[in-house]
Every structure is written in C-alpha cells, then in structure tokens.
Design an enzyme around this catalytic site. Sequence first.
Site, mmCIF file in Angstrom:
data_model
loop_
_atom_site.group_PDB
_atom_site.id
_atom_site.type_symbol
_atom_site.label_atom_id
_atom_site.label_comp_id
_atom_site.label_asym_id
_atom_site.label_seq_id
_atom_site.Cartn_x
_atom_site.Cartn_y
_atom_site.Cartn_z
ATOM 1 N N ASP A 1 -8.648 -2.008 13.774
ATOM 2 C CA ASP A 1 -10.014 -2.199 13.277
ATOM 3 C C ASP A 1 -10.135 -3.399 12.337
ATOM 4 O OD1 ASP A 1 -8.677 -1.304 11.024
ATOM 5 O OD2 ASP A 1 -9.874 0.515 10.761
ATOM 6 N N HIS B 1 -8.179 -4.015 9.644
ATOM 7 C CA HIS B 1 -7.790 -3.806 8.240
ATOM 8 C C HIS B 1 -6.524 -4.592 7.891
ATOM 9 C CE1 HIS B 1 -5.385 0.027 9.497
ATOM 10 N NE2 HIS B 1 -4.497 -0.893 9.170
ATOM 11 N N ASP C 1 0.837 -1.197 0.000
ATOM 12 C CA ASP C 1 0.000 0.000 0.000
ATOM 13 C C ASP C 1 0.876 1.252 0.000
ATOM 14 O OD1 ASP C 1 0.913 -0.494 2.579
ATOM 15 O OD2 ASP C 1 -1.071 -0.830 3.410
ATOM 16 N N GLU D 1 -9.967 -0.760 4.765
ATOM 17 C CA GLU D 1 -10.660 -0.451 6.012
ATOM 18 C C GLU D 1 -11.974 -1.233 6.086
ATOM 19 O OE1 GLU D 1 -9.054 0.885 8.237
ATOM 20 O OE2 GLU D 1 -8.252 2.887 7.827
HETATM 21 C C1 F6R Z 1 0.794 -1.036 6.174
HETATM 22 C C2 F6R Z 1 -0.277 -2.015 6.370
HETATM 23 C C3 F6R Z 1 -1.205 -1.873 7.537
HETATM 24 C C4 F6R Z 1 -0.473 -2.155 8.853
HETATM 25 C C5 F6R Z 1 -1.426 -1.988 10.016
HETATM 26 C C6 F6R Z 1 -0.750 -2.268 11.340
HETATM 27 O O1 F6R Z 1 1.554 -1.376 5.049
HETATM 28 O O2 F6R Z 1 -0.422 -2.903 5.599
HETATM 29 O O3 F6R Z 1 -2.269 -2.771 7.397
HETATM 30 O O4 F6R Z 1 0.028 -3.451 8.806
HETATM 31 O O5 F6R Z 1 -1.950 -0.706 10.018
HETATM 32 O O6 F6R Z 1 0.255 -1.319 11.561
HETATM 33 P P1 F6R Z 1 1.305 -1.517 12.738
HETATM 34 O O7 F6R Z 1 2.099 -2.717 12.400
HETATM 35 O O8 F6R Z 1 2.148 -0.270 12.719
HETATM 36 O O9 F6R Z 1 0.506 -1.699 13.978
#
Ligand code: F6R
Length: 261
Positions: A136, A138, A67, A143
């Site tokens: 959440d 995702h 992403d 989302e």
């Molecule tokens: C970012 C991504 C997001 C993160 C998620 C958790 O490339 O794919 O889905 O994996 O927001 O983020 P952290 O690991 O910082 O808690």
Amino acid sequence: MEVIIVPDARAGGEVIANGIADLLWRKPDALLGVATGSTPLPIYEALIAKVQGGSLDASRARVAQLDEYVGLPAGHPESYRSTVLRQVVEPLGLSEDAFLGPDGSAQDVQAACTAYDRALAAAGGVDLQILGIGTDGHIGFNEPCSSLASRTRIKTLTEQTRIDNARFFDNDIDQVPHHVITQGIGTILEARHLVLLATGEGKADAVAATVEGPVAALIPASALQLHPHATVVVDEAAASKLKLADYFRHTYANKPSWQGL
Ligand code: F6R
C-alpha cells in the site's frame, strides 16, 4: 531521486551493501537505519558476507530500528528488536550497545516514541536508512494518509499489512498485533541518505506511485521525492510499471563511478 533497476533481489542487496561498505569506509561509526521484513534480507546477507570474508570492517557501525510492534512480550522472536538482533546485529559481530530501538513494551507508548526520536538525534542522526515498501506504499509502518511531517508515534496497521505479515506469525492473523511504533515520515526524512529496496511484482504499483506519482500522504513512500539523497533500488518485476524505466537504466549505465550510491 535515483532509481536503479537490477536483475534480481540478490543484485539489489549487493548494490546496497556496496554503498554501505563505502559509507563505513568513510565513517566507520555510521548509524545504519534498518528495516525488517523479507525485502532487506539480501542486503544483510551481502553485508555479513563482506564482514565474514574480511573485506569490510563494520566493528564500529551502529544500528537503529525503524519500527516495532506494540504489545509483544519482551524477547518475542518476531518483535523487530529480536529480528534485528538476530538478522543484523549479531551476525555483524556487534554488541547490543551498538543498537538503538524504541521500547515496544513500554507502558507509556508515546513517551517511548518521544524518547526514541531524542535518542536518534543524540546519536547524531541516521546516516543511511534502509527502507522496504508495503503493497500500500507504506514506509516503516506509516500507513496511507500518515502525515508527511510525522514523528515517531503509535500507528494502527491496515488489515492488508496484517495479512501480509501473518506469514511471520504461523499464518495466523490473530497473532499479528494491531499497533506498532514507527519512525514518522518526518523522522525518516532526517536520515542523510534514504535507500529503498523493492522486489517482486507485488510492489510494482507502489513503486510506480512512489517514483512517478505526486507526493501524497496516500502513498507515504512518495515523501522520498522530498529528500535530497534518495535511492530506489528495484528488480525488474518491481520496476515493471515505471514509465521512465528506460531512462533510469540509461542513467545508471552512464553513472560516473566516483558518484557512489
Ligand atoms: C518493516 C518495514 C516495512 C516493510 C514493508 C515491506 O520494518 O519497515 O515497511 O519494509 O512492510 O515488507 P516486506 O519486505 O516483508 O515485503
């Protein structure tokens, strides 16, 4: 779905890095899908240690982004392109030619998304996709209520995700973009192996809903239940709300060694 409960984040990183090393042994030019954020860092650290220690040759590996923020200036240190280059591509000794990612600064965002899906397919598809999970539920930046069939496209971040990510932007939520490009859930499900790492108590509800709840767009990560080869690696804190935790521990303790990750 396999659920592996490990004592801590470092052990989770080691288990997954070992799985990636096995993959690169079988397929040296494997395409690794990488997530950003805090969670996957122990994976990258363990992988880099293997390469620098000489026990792993990753010189033909390829890396694909999951992403990207929309609208950050090219080269912004918190763009996911810059982050993946800094945390994965450069320390593994790979060149930018081995790296695929969507263009977050494109004028025509949807064209950039479509081009990225095509580029992933032309590269032979992702062999192993590393995933984190949002509080959440995702994955990528899909989302809640993202279509389970979605392709790479633009999404609007929830306020919670912007709050969660403000720590990368001097704790200033106003600097966190509202929009992102993310591989869709349908795109992610095309990877040959999905490996999700979740650590910390803050992820416990999302992990329980992902693993033991119904498949539902409300919890995008629950789509992993539809994948024939999905591995969820969790530390004790992130596993704390799993009803079947003892069964998962028992299964992993008795796993045939030839099965690999
Ligand atoms: C970012 C991504 C997001 C993160 C998620 C958790 O490339 O794919 O889905 O994996 O927001 O983020 P952290 O690991 O910082 O808690």
